[in-house]
Design a protein around this motif. Structure first.
Motif, PDB file in Angstrom:
ATOM      1  N   PRO A 337      -4.778   4.200   5.039  1.00 58.05           N
ATOM      2  CA  PRO A 337      -3.856   3.725   5.422  1.00 58.05           C
ATOM      3  C   PRO A 337      -2.988   1.822   5.640  1.00 58.05           C
ATOM      4  O   PRO A 337      -1.952   1.394   4.701  1.00 58.05           O
ATOM      5  CB  PRO A 337      -2.236   4.461   5.684  1.00 58.05           C
ATOM      6  N   ASN A 338      -3.077   1.984   6.986  1.00 55.62           N
ATOM      7  CA  ASN A 338      -2.944   0.412   7.348  1.00 55.62           C
ATOM      8  C   ASN A 338      -3.745  -1.262   7.405  1.00 55.62           C
ATOM      9  O   ASN A 338      -3.559  -1.277   7.954  1.00 55.62           O
ATOM     10  CB  ASN A 338      -2.506   0.777   9.143  1.00 55.62           C
ATOM     11  N   LYS A 339      -4.534   0.018   6.623  1.00 54.55           N
ATOM     12  CA  LYS A 339      -6.142  -0.983   6.299  1.00 54.55           C
ATOM     13  C   LYS A 339      -6.283  -1.553   5.185  1.00 54.55           C
ATOM     14  O   LYS A 339      -7.268  -1.826   4.155  1.00 54.55           O
ATOM     15  CB  LYS A 339      -7.074  -1.345   7.178  1.00 54.55           C
ATOM     16  N   ARG A 340      -5.345  -0.817   3.922  1.00 56.01           N
ATOM     17  CA  ARG A 340      -5.161  -1.267   2.676  1.00 56.01           C
ATOM     18  C   ARG A 340      -5.191  -1.977   2.083  1.00 56.01           C
ATOM     19  O   ARG A 340      -5.850  -1.958   1.178  1.00 56.01           O
ATOM     20  CB  ARG A 340      -4.350  -0.335   1.979  1.00 56.01           C
ATOM     21  N   PRO A 341      -4.933  -3.193   2.694  1.00 54.79           N
ATOM     22  CA  PRO A 341      -4.469  -4.194   2.144  1.00 54.79           C
ATOM     23  C   PRO A 341      -5.991  -5.280   1.935  1.00 54.79           C
ATOM     24  O   PRO A 341      -6.621  -6.119   1.507  1.00 54.79           O
ATOM     25  CB  PRO A 341      -3.740  -5.554   2.646  1.00 54.79           C
TER      26      PRO A 341
END
Length: 396
Positions: A337-341
């Motif tokens: 989730p925190n690395k989606r970009p």
């Protein structure tokens, strides 16, 4: 309880989609998604015309595009990570501002006859932020669209992206014939639209989907990045080799549109189909779509006749949007989730790597050999996805 939860989720989805303010934000996102690719779409024509005026040779334009693309590949992950703890929208606007300033400076320096090296460096700066910018723009969509509407939203985005790649070169050719410098300015201004229109929303994970932890380069993520790269190379081989194909069949270079226009129209039709269908493809369907693209690549590689080569281009274009939509959806699930970009930036970068691969093979070999290499690459990727899908099905 599950039925009640699904009903409540459906009500939330309908309210989010029917709310006029939400629709307005989504439309702004669509316009931003279409405009963000203007420099890439218009760049080949614009930079070639600029190089012709400044150096008397169009090859400088190819060098500028190469610098932009390579910089995008190198900058995607490092630049995306810089914005990990910042607002996605604000960071995106900053990246677009950097690109716009670099392109405008390029136009100014070109007008004053600066050394070509400066243009080369500024093009690299402009390209370096593109992958990261797309990664953050795509992540913003999660805060605008409910999960049930995501396939439709991505289908519309894919369609608009193809329209951009059809219209931008035409506009660049018209403006560039008047003044290549003005064409660069127009490209910079249009490419800045996302900084003005992208909505400010809180980016949340897609609801009701499992989220994997770990690396952005896990085997499952790499599989779909590989597919994107292979598909990008298939598209690029047709578009870059279109002039040579026309000449090979005995037609003038201007009739390269016999291959590029059907491909683009088929791609637009594929995007419309995804939007109307509004459902994520199954794994079996994805394998089938990859088989269609592979078949199209081989038809083009055989160059048996003009008609069959055009059919090959149409088959490749027709499945481009459905496959791109699936890649985006599956990576949304697989990405931490925190690395989606970062993962979305890698998806855009994988496509650029495919373009670089096709360009390199076309440069180093003949058109016939290059098309065979690209078709073989598509076949290998399709077989890998088929094997992985078969193993997963047996485990289930």
């Amino acid at each position: 309880m599950t039925t009640l939860h699904n009903a409540e989720a459906g009500d939330r989805d309908r309210k989010a989609f029917d709310d006029p303010a939400a629709r307005g934000q989504l439309i702004r996102w669509f316009v931003s998604a279409a405009a963000i690719s203007v420099p890439q779409a218009a760049g080949p024509v614009t930079f070639s015309l600029l190089a012709l005026v400044l150096t008397g040779d169009t090859s400088g334009g190819a060098a500028l595009i190469l610098a932009m693309t390579v910089a995008q590949v190198l900058g995607a992950i490092p630049i995306t990570r810089l914005g990990r703890n910042r607002s996605a929208t604000w960071f995106l606007q900053g990246l677009i501002a950097i690109r716009t300033i670099a392109l405008l400076l390029m136009a100014v320096l070109a007008a004053y006859g600066a050394p070509f090296l400066w243009l080369f460096l500024l093009t690299a700066v402009a390209g370096s932020v593109h992958g990261a910018a797309w990664g953050y723009l795509r992540s913003v969509l999660n805060g605008l669209t409910p999960a049930s509407k995501m396939p439709r939203a991505l289908g519309i985005s894919a369609t608009l992206n193809e329209v951009t790649f059809v219209l931008a070169p035409v506009a660049a050719s018209g403006l560039g014939s008047l003044s290549p410098i003005f064409a660069v300015v127009a490209m910079a201004v249009l490419g800045a639209i996302p900084a003005l229109l992208v909505p400010h929303v809180s980016v949340a994970p897609i609801e009701d989907t499992p989220h994997a932890g770990g690396s952005v380069l896990s085997p499952s993520i790499l599989l779909w990045l590989m597919c994107s790269a292979a598909g990008g190379s298939a598209i690029a081989a047709i578009e870059i080799g279109a002039v040579a194909l026309a000449i090979g069949f005995g037609y003038p270079p201007a009739l390269a549109i016999l291959f590029t226009v059907p491909l683009c129209l088929a791609s637009v039709a594929g995007g419309i189909w995804v939007s109307v269908r509004n459902r994520a493809a199954t794994r079996g369907m994805v394998v089938g779509l990859l088989c269609v693209m592979t078949g199209g690549a081989w038809l083009a590689a055989m160059q048996h006749s003009l008609a069959l080569t055009i059919v090959g281009a149409v088959l490749i274009g027709a499945v481009l949007a459905p496959l791109a939509t699936y890649y985006s959806l599956i990576l949304d699930i697989l990405a931490p989730p925190n690395k989606r970009p970062e993962v979305f930036a890698l998806l855009r970068t994988a496509n650029a790597i495919g373009i670089i691969f096709a360009s390199a093979v076309l440069t180093a070999t003949s058109l016939s050999v290059a098309l065979l290499v690209v078709a073989s690459t598509m076949l290998v990727v399709t077989l890998i996805v088929g094997a992985v899908s078969f193993k997963e099905k047996r485990r289930a």
